[in-house]
Design an enzyme around this catalytic site. Structure first.
Site, mmCIF file in Angstrom:
data_model
loop_
_atom_site.group_PDB
_atom_site.id
_atom_site.type_symbol
_atom_site.label_atom_id
_atom_site.label_comp_id
_atom_site.label_asym_id
_atom_site.label_seq_id
_atom_site.Cartn_x
_atom_site.Cartn_y
_atom_site.Cartn_z
ATOM 1 N N CYS A 44 -33.142 -44.338 -33.746
ATOM 2 C CA CYS A 44 -34.127 -43.993 -32.637
ATOM 3 C C CYS A 44 -35.392 -44.027 -33.497
ATOM 4 O O CYS A 44 -35.641 -43.238 -34.666
ATOM 5 C CB CYS A 44 -34.025 -42.486 -32.163
ATOM 6 S SG CYS A 44 -35.470 -42.121 -31.122
ATOM 7 N N GLU A 59 -40.692 -39.799 -38.167
ATOM 8 C CA GLU A 59 -39.536 -39.315 -38.085
ATOM 9 C C GLU A 59 -38.510 -40.416 -37.527
ATOM 10 O O GLU A 59 -39.236 -41.313 -36.529
ATOM 11 C CB GLU A 59 -39.375 -37.946 -37.293
ATOM 12 C CG GLU A 59 -40.199 -37.087 -37.305
ATOM 13 C CD GLU A 59 -40.217 -35.892 -36.207
ATOM 14 O OE1 GLU A 59 -40.605 -34.894 -36.380
ATOM 15 O OE2 GLU A 59 -39.277 -36.159 -35.335
ATOM 16 N N HIS A 116 -39.604 -38.172 -15.020
ATOM 17 C CA HIS A 116 -39.321 -36.694 -15.117
ATOM 18 C C HIS A 116 -40.089 -36.094 -13.747
ATOM 19 O O HIS A 116 -40.157 -34.851 -13.867
ATOM 20 C CB HIS A 116 -40.361 -36.286 -16.215
ATOM 21 C CG HIS A 116 -39.972 -36.762 -17.597
ATOM 22 N ND1 HIS A 116 -38.663 -37.072 -17.882
ATOM 23 C CD2 HIS A 116 -40.622 -37.007 -18.798
ATOM 24 C CE1 HIS A 116 -38.409 -37.239 -19.042
ATOM 25 N NE2 HIS A 116 -39.767 -37.261 -19.638
ATOM 26 N N CYS A 129 -49.292 -38.883 -31.121
ATOM 27 C CA CYS A 129 -49.329 -39.608 -29.783
ATOM 28 C C CYS A 129 -50.343 -39.286 -28.963
ATOM 29 O O CYS A 129 -50.898 -38.003 -29.046
ATOM 30 C CB CYS A 129 -48.015 -39.268 -29.101
ATOM 31 S SG CYS A 129 -47.475 -40.021 -27.536
ATOM 32 N N CYS A 161 -48.239 -35.237 -23.117
ATOM 33 C CA CYS A 161 -47.184 -34.735 -22.346
ATOM 34 C C CYS A 161 -46.745 -33.376 -22.683
ATOM 35 O O CYS A 161 -46.648 -33.040 -23.855
ATOM 36 C CB CYS A 161 -45.523 -35.263 -22.239
ATOM 37 S SG CYS A 161 -45.843 -37.206 -21.899
ATOM 38 N N CYS A 209 -43.919 -31.973 -24.863
ATOM 39 C CA CYS A 209 -43.326 -32.750 -25.871
ATOM 40 C C CYS A 209 -43.951 -32.302 -27.237
ATOM 41 O O CYS A 209 -45.356 -32.330 -27.258
ATOM 42 C CB CYS A 209 -43.582 -34.287 -25.635
ATOM 43 S SG CYS A 209 -43.080 -35.596 -26.974
ATOM 44 N N CYS A 265 -38.110 -35.693 -30.227
ATOM 45 C CA CYS A 265 -39.269 -36.141 -30.451
ATOM 46 C C CYS A 265 -40.332 -35.478 -31.109
ATOM 47 O O CYS A 265 -40.848 -34.285 -30.605
ATOM 48 C CB CYS A 265 -39.553 -36.543 -28.957
ATOM 49 S SG CYS A 265 -40.851 -38.031 -28.665
ATOM 50 N N GLY A 276 -44.673 -41.219 -30.659
ATOM 51 C CA GLY A 276 -45.186 -42.179 -30.118
ATOM 52 C C GLY A 276 -45.053 -42.991 -28.731
ATOM 53 O O GLY A 276 -44.055 -42.842 -28.303
HETATM 54 N N1 SAH Z 1 -43.624 -42.183 -25.287
HETATM 55 C C1 SAH Z 1 -42.409 -42.906 -24.960
HETATM 56 C C2 SAH Z 1 -41.399 -42.802 -26.012
HETATM 57 C C3 SAH Z 1 -40.794 -41.467 -26.317
HETATM 58 S S1 SAH Z 1 -39.318 -41.324 -26.085
HETATM 59 C C4 SAH Z 1 -42.132 -41.973 -23.664
HETATM 60 O O1 SAH Z 1 -42.557 -41.196 -23.202
HETATM 61 O O2 SAH Z 1 -41.124 -42.431 -22.975
HETATM 62 C C5 SAH Z 1 -38.863 -39.680 -25.891
HETATM 63 C C6 SAH Z 1 -38.073 -39.089 -24.748
HETATM 64 O O3 SAH Z 1 -38.041 -37.869 -24.745
HETATM 65 C C7 SAH Z 1 -38.966 -39.241 -23.580
HETATM 66 O O4 SAH Z 1 -38.525 -39.645 -22.342
HETATM 67 C C8 SAH Z 1 -39.813 -37.825 -23.592
HETATM 68 O O5 SAH Z 1 -40.401 -37.610 -22.081
HETATM 69 C C9 SAH Z 1 -38.702 -37.161 -24.062
HETATM 70 N N2 SAH Z 1 -39.068 -35.896 -24.509
HETATM 71 C C10 SAH Z 1 -39.959 -35.317 -24.839
HETATM 72 N N3 SAH Z 1 -40.130 -34.057 -25.353
HETATM 73 C C11 SAH Z 1 -38.869 -33.602 -24.678
HETATM 74 C C12 SAH Z 1 -38.129 -32.394 -24.663
HETATM 75 N N4 SAH Z 1 -38.773 -31.269 -25.050
HETATM 76 N N5 SAH Z 1 -37.231 -32.338 -23.994
HETATM 77 C C13 SAH Z 1 -36.420 -33.309 -23.644
HETATM 78 N N6 SAH Z 1 -36.878 -34.750 -23.515
HETATM 79 C C14 SAH Z 1 -37.960 -34.669 -24.138
#
Ligand code: SAH
Length: 347
Positions: free
Chosen positions: A105, A92, A216, A112, A116, A119, A333, A159
């Site tokens: 983006c 995506e 976070h 991935c 997390c 996510c 994401c 990713g």
């Molecule tokens: N793997 C990298 C790149 C992904 S960026 C990273 O972790 O930074 C995507 C961003 O969206 C990251 O900051 C991730 O923590 C955040 N993210 C993922 N799921 C989310 C959600 N459900 N709500 C808000 N932010 C989220």
């Protein structure tokens, strides 16, 4: 896998075509068709002889992502694209319009590994790294769709970019090169979950881009609960490399902080974060977490976000609450890929 032409930079393309004895101007023409005029098919390369086009399409089939869906938010115009890859998987990207122009983006992997807890990208597990060409094509297709120049890139899609550092670095170099779209590195942000050795590699490159760190949590106790990467690279190590990064590059690090109701959003957590980041060249982005199907987490109420932000400000830290874009189109994401795969009964 045949040779992936789109991932070759100018000098690699010259090497590749040496055997075919192609004159330099031809190679430049082909590179420009791919990376400036943004064609997705050899048949569109009208100043290349038909026979050569035929030969290229047989020897070097273009393994580029193809668009299968484009969902536009009726609230803010954000567009979420779903692309199919040559091997049948999906990836995506999101196109956002801001006052200063269009931002794409970009995803860097299919799935991935980071795991997390909040996510969607992580839910189907990890499939593979994306090539530089597959990342470039996400920008190219978005630019063609928008009909206007893309001015900013955020590596914040599916990713972990620093788990695919080599391809990601190549992508950054090619997209910012004047042979290509010539997007300034200052307009590129790379987001990481905190892969410390990857941040070191990035620091070695001295790219003038913005490093974004998905923090976070202000401590190991909370971070371990939501981000498994923290067990390998705890907050203290992450902060050490971040301090070094901002000192050496003189660039402001952007810390992402997803606000999760009752988990990481207390005033105490804010004070702890304030103390930790005080005096550092940085910015904090507070993001009420997006609800992901099947996830136990919910967003912090607005008043909580405000109180958290106010505390950080008292420590002299610059804070913004991120505007939520595309909430009606599963724009966070990994959400759209997951939805489509569920509809197809794959996951
Ligand atoms: N793997 C990298 C790149 C992904 S960026 C990273 O972790 O930074 C995507 C961003 O969206 C990251 O900051 C991730 O923590 C955040 N993210 C993922 N799921 C989310 C959600 N459900 N709500 C808000 N932010 C989220």
């Amino acid at each position: 896998m045949p040779c992936d032409l789109l991932s070759l930079n100018k000098s690699e393309l010259n090497n590749e075509f040496k055997e075919m004895n192609l004159p330099k101007f031809r190679i430049n023409q082909i590179y420009s068709w791919l990376h400036q005029k943004l064609v997705s098919d050899y048949s569109e390369m009208t100043n290349i002889p038909v026979q050569l086009r035929q030969q290229l399409s047989e020897q070097y089939p273009l393994l580029v992502p193809r668009r299968v869906r484009a969902a536009q938010s009726s609230i803010d115009g954000t567009v979420k694209f779903l692309y199919s890859l040559y091997d049948g998987d999906y990836v995506e990207s999101v196109l956002m319009k801001y006052k200063y122009g269009y931002t794409v983006c970009v995803s860097s992997q299919v799935g991935c590994k980071m795991g997390c807890a909040f996510c969607a990208s992580t839910l189907g597990g990890f499939k593979r790294h994306l090539t530089a060409g597959e990342m470039l094509e996400q920008v190219y297709l978005a630019q063609k769709y928008a009909g206007e120049r893309i001015s900013h890139i955020v590596l914040m899609g599916m990713g972990e970019p620093l788990d695919n550092a080599e391809n990601v670095f190549k992508f950054i170099e090619m997209v910012s090169n004047e042979d290509g779209l010539n997007i300034s590195m200052r307009s590129i942000s790379l987001s990481t979950s905190g892969v410390v050795p990857g941040i070191k590699l990035l620091l070695d490159r001295r790219y003038p881009l913005t490093l974004s760190v998905s923090l976070h949590a202000p401590n190991d106790e909370i971070r371990n609960r939501i981000m498994p990467v923290n067990k390998k690279y705890p907050v203290s190590e992450l902060m050490e490399i971040c301090r070094e990064y901002s000192l050496i590059t003189s660039r402001r690090i952007s810390f992402e902080y997803a606000m999760i109701n009752g988990l990481n959003d207390s005033d105490k957590a804010a004070r702890e974060l304030g103390l930790m980041l005080k005096g550092m060249l940085c910015h904090v982005n507070l993001i009420p977490i997006n609800k992901v199907n099947g996830s136990p987490f919910s967003p912090s109420p607005q008043a909580r976000v405000k109180s958290f932000g106010d505390i950080l400000s008292k420590y002299g830290i610059s804070v913004t609450v991120r505007r939520k874009l595309g909430s009606d189109i599963d724009a966070s994401c990994g959400q759209l890929r997951r939805k489509v795969k569920q509809e197809e009964g794959i996951e």
